[in-house]
Design a protein around this motif. Structure first.
Motif, PDB file in Angstrom:
ATOM      1  N   ASP A  22       0.861  -1.175   0.000  1.00 53.43           N
ATOM      2  CA  ASP A  22       0.000   0.000   0.000  1.00 53.43           C
ATOM      3  C   ASP A  22       0.904   1.233   0.000  1.00 53.43           C
ATOM      4  O   ASP A  22       1.080   1.893   1.028  1.00 53.43           O
ATOM      5  N   ALA A  23       1.498   1.517  -1.163  1.00 50.78           N
ATOM      6  CA  ALA A  23       2.426   2.643  -1.280  1.00 50.78           C
ATOM      7  C   ALA A  23       1.680   3.956  -1.073  1.00 50.78           C
ATOM      8  O   ALA A  23       0.551   4.090  -1.510  1.00 50.78           O
ATOM      9  N   PRO A  24       2.249   4.890  -0.400  1.00 54.66           N
ATOM     10  CA  PRO A  24       3.580   4.882   0.219  1.00 54.66           C
ATOM     11  C   PRO A  24       3.525   4.560   1.711  1.00 54.66           C
ATOM     12  O   PRO A  24       4.424   4.915   2.448  1.00 54.66           O
ATOM     13  N   HIS A  25       2.485   3.875   2.162  1.00 58.50           N
ATOM     14  CA  HIS A  25       2.247   3.700   3.603  1.00 58.50           C
ATOM     15  C   HIS A  25       2.844   2.440   4.214  1.00 58.50           C
ATOM     16  O   HIS A  25       3.314   2.474   5.347  1.00 58.50           O
ATOM     17  N   ARG A  26       2.805   1.347   3.472  1.00 59.10           N
ATOM     18  CA  ARG A  26       3.260   0.098   4.086  1.00 59.10           C
ATOM     19  C   ARG A  26       3.471  -0.977   3.034  1.00 59.10           C
ATOM     20  O   ARG A  26       2.944  -0.898   1.931  1.00 59.10           O
ATOM     21  N   PHE A  27       4.259  -1.987   3.433  1.00 61.13           N
ATOM     22  CA  PHE A  27       4.296  -3.246   2.700  1.00 61.13           C
ATOM     23  C   PHE A  27       4.659  -4.353   3.673  1.00 61.13           C
ATOM     24  O   PHE A  27       5.167  -4.108   4.769  1.00 61.13           O
ATOM     25  N   VAL A  28       4.327  -5.568   3.293  1.00 62.08           N
ATOM     26  CA  VAL A  28       4.546  -6.732   4.152  1.00 62.08           C
ATOM     27  C   VAL A  28       5.332  -7.769   3.370  1.00 62.08           C
ATOM     28  O   VAL A  28       5.021  -8.050   2.213  1.00 62.08           O
ATOM     29  N   ASP A  29       6.364  -8.323   4.017  1.00 60.33           N
ATOM     30  CA  ASP A  29       7.027  -9.487   3.440  1.00 60.33           C
ATOM     31  C   ASP A  29       6.847 -10.665   4.386  1.00 60.33           C
ATOM     32  O   ASP A  29       6.854 -10.502   5.598  1.00 60.33           O
TER      33      ASP A  29
END
Length: 98
Positions: A22-29
């Motif tokens: 969810d650019a530019p708020h978050r990402f998950v790996d």
């Protein structure tokens, strides 16, 4: 993406997939192959009023091997991973601001 590293004198490989973005708020790996029974790493980004960006990491993990793994997590791995992420973030800050 596959990471290779040496920890506690042992070589490790971990393959992760980006499962949320969810650019530019978050990402998950999340780990798809590697040493953990469970690995979920959320990267959060917040703009600062004075400029710049605040980056936060939320990590949940579990080692394999049941009770033995949980004992290692509590006794060693939680603190080790916290220091590792803090060192990585310090390197990122220095590199990106430089």
């Amino acid at each position: 993406m596959t990471w290779r590293a040496t920890h506690f004198g042992l070589p490790f490989r971990m393959t992760v997939a980006i499962t949320a973005y969810d650019a530019p708020h978050r990402f998950v790996d999340e780990q798809v192959r590697g040493p953990f029974g469970h690995w979920h790493h959320e990267h959060l980004f917040e703009p600062l009023v004075a400029g710049g960006t605040l980056m936060s990491d939320v990590i949940s993990f579990r080692s394999p091997l049941g009770r033995l793994g949980r004992a290692v997590d509590a006794a060693v791995l939680a603190r080790y991973l916290q220091r590792l992420v803090e060192q990585r973030n310090a390197w990122l800050r220095t590199t990106l601001e430089g």
